[in-house]
Design a protein around this motif. Structure first.
Motif, PDB file in Angstrom:
ATOM      1  N   ASP A   1       0.839  -1.193   0.000  1.00  0.00           N
ATOM      2  CA  ASP A   1       0.000   0.000   0.000  1.00  0.00           C
ATOM      3  C   ASP A   1       0.876   1.247   0.000  1.00  0.00           C
ATOM      4  N   GLY A   2       0.346   2.335  -0.543  1.00  0.00           N
ATOM      5  CA  GLY A   2       1.143   3.533  -0.770  1.00  0.00           C
ATOM      6  C   GLY A   2       1.547   4.301   0.460  1.00  0.00           C
ATOM      7  N   ASP A   3       1.061   3.901   1.651  1.00  0.00           N
ATOM      8  CA  ASP A   3       1.487   4.555   2.886  1.00  0.00           C
ATOM      9  C   ASP A   3       2.256   3.613   3.815  1.00  0.00           C
ATOM     10  N   ASP A   4       2.627   2.425   3.322  1.00  0.00           N
ATOM     11  CA  ASP A   4       3.403   1.473   4.111  1.00  0.00           C
ATOM     12  C   ASP A   4       4.839   1.425   3.596  1.00  0.00           C
ATOM     13  N   TRP A   5       5.691   0.637   4.248  1.00  0.00           N
ATOM     14  CA  TRP A   5       7.071   0.555   3.785  1.00  0.00           C
ATOM     15  C   TRP A   5       7.671  -0.801   4.123  1.00  0.00           C
ATOM     16  N   LEU A   6       8.906  -1.026   3.644  1.00  0.00           N
ATOM     17  CA  LEU A   6       9.556  -2.336   3.684  1.00  0.00           C
ATOM     18  C   LEU A   6      10.934  -2.256   4.317  1.00  0.00           C
ATOM     19  N   ALA A   7      11.371  -3.374   4.867  1.00  0.00           N
ATOM     20  CA  ALA A   7      12.763  -3.503   5.290  1.00  0.00           C
ATOM     21  C   ALA A   7      13.646  -3.685   4.056  1.00  0.00           C
ATOM     22  N   PRO A   8      14.878  -3.181   4.075  1.00  0.00           N
ATOM     23  CA  PRO A   8      15.786  -3.357   2.931  1.00  0.00           C
ATOM     24  C   PRO A   8      16.006  -4.837   2.626  1.00  0.00           C
ATOM     25  N   GLY A   9      15.967  -5.172   1.331  1.00  0.00           N
ATOM     26  CA  GLY A   9      16.246  -6.535   0.901  1.00  0.00           C
ATOM     27  C   GLY A   9      15.154  -7.544   1.185  1.00  0.00           C
ATOM     28  N   TYR A  10      13.998  -7.084   1.649  1.00  0.00           N
ATOM     29  CA  TYR A  10      12.918  -7.993   2.035  1.00  0.00           C
ATOM     30  C   TYR A  10      12.412  -8.809   0.852  1.00  0.00           C
ATOM     31  N   TYR A  11      12.199  -8.168  -0.304  1.00  0.00           N
ATOM     32  CA  TYR A  11      11.625  -8.882  -1.440  1.00  0.00           C
ATOM     33  C   TYR A  11      12.571  -9.956  -1.971  1.00  0.00           C
ATOM     34  N   ALA A  12      13.867  -9.733  -1.908  1.00  0.00           N
ATOM     35  CA  ALA A  12      14.809 -10.771  -2.336  1.00  0.00           C
ATOM     36  C   ALA A  12      14.676 -12.010  -1.452  1.00  0.00           C
TER      37      ALA A  12
END
Length: 326
Positions: A90-101
């Motif tokens: 969602d456009g107001d959330d965020w991710l930890a670096p490298g999470y998708y890998a």
């Protein structure tokens, strides 16, 4: 070939979009694409996304000519996605670096149709980990087998589309699109369909998604008529589950969940505008009458007194109002 497509709808989130986009940059890879869907935002969001299209590796910017809601925006992203794997943010959330890998590596290792993940809920400065309500981790299972029991929270109650990753074959089979136009609870029919019709899934103990709660522009914080779309969403769950080969065993779970959501909204009815509150009562009464009455009776008998009494009361008043109108 694109390995992963990330679908990110945005609507009037100019305050939070820069954080979201920075986290996508920290997850970028040459075989990842980020499909940024502008759902006809009216603040500064479009300018932020136009800049991201130029600066974020793998960014694809799509703007709606009119606002369609989250379900429709996600469907636009799905139609444009080319990746072997698909996920949402969602456009107001965020991710930890490298999470998708990490997620892609887990998907490739497990070889299942989809995975579900834990997440971190963020309310102001408070952080709390919310886990998929299923104990086994990193083990491939049949998703149909974890819908039950009816009286406990299970994976179909953890409906966040962004808390997981999905193989492209699910999109090709028509299992990933959302019900067009649903403004809230769009994840509910979607997660039930996945668990009924996909063949394999697994739960991962990763905590890479940060879910922002309490955003004033979020529909969950606004008590207007769009919130009542949960009725349409759960009607769809009941209708589709009633036609399932295991309807007799699955319907009690669907009906009980529907009842719990209706009771929750009725218990917080003061946050709705007066005319919306009246509509909530009448629509809830009609929904209770549409449910299979034998299954509904068992569901109400199994619930705590306060919630069951609230539902019986609105059902009785709705029936009385219908008699007066007749």
């Amino acid at each position: 070939m694109v390995k992963l497509s990330v679908i990110v709808p945005f609507y009037n989130v100019q305050t939070y979009a820069p954080d979201t986009l920075r986290s996508l940059r920290a997850n970028a890879r040459e075989d990842f694409e980020f499909i940024l869907v502008d759902d006809h935002a009216t603040d500064g969001t479009p300018e932020i996304l136009e800049r991201a299209e130029r600066e974020l590796p793998g960014a694809v910017y799509i703007r709606h000519e009119q606002n369609g809601g989250l379900a429709t925006a996600r469907n636009t992203g799905l139609d444009a996605a080319t990746g072997e794997y698909i996920t949402f943010l969602d456009g107001d959330d965020w991710l930890a670096p490298g999470y998708y890998a990490q997620l892609v590596a887990a998907m490739e290792d497990l070889g299942c149709d989809f995975v579900r993940t834990d997440h971190v809920q963020c309310t102001g400065r408070k952080r709390s980990v919310h886990r998929v309500p299923h104990g086994l981790r990193d083990q491939v299972m049949n998703p149909r087998d974890v819908i039950l029991p009816a009286d406990r929270s299970t994976s179909v109650d953890y409906a966040f589309a962004w808390a997981g990753m999905y193989h492209r074959r699910l999109a090709d089979e028509g299992l990933l699109h959302f019900t067009h136009g649903l403004r809230t609870a769009e994840d509910r029919p979607w997660i039930w369909r996945l668990h009924r019709e996909a063949r394999s899934f697994a739960v991962l103990g990763l905590h890479g998604v940060f879910y922002r709660r309490g955003v004033s522009s979020s529909l969950t914080q606004i008590g207007d008529v769009r919130q009542l779309d949960f009725i349409r969403a759960f009607d769809q769950v009941i209708d589709e589950t009633a036609r399932d080969r295991d309807a007799d065993t699955l319907l009690p779970k669907a009906v009980r969940t529907y009842c719990a959501i209706i009771s929750h909204h009725l218990g917080n009815i003061e946050r709705f505008e007066p005319q919306v509150a009246r509509k909530l009562r009448s629509m809830s009464a009609a929904a209770l009458k549409r449910m299979p009455q034998d299954v509904l009776k068992d569901a109400l008998d199994s619930m705590d007194y306060e919630r069951a009494a609230r539902l019986r009361r609105v059902k009785r008043r709705g029936a009385a109002g219908a008699e007066v109108a007749a």
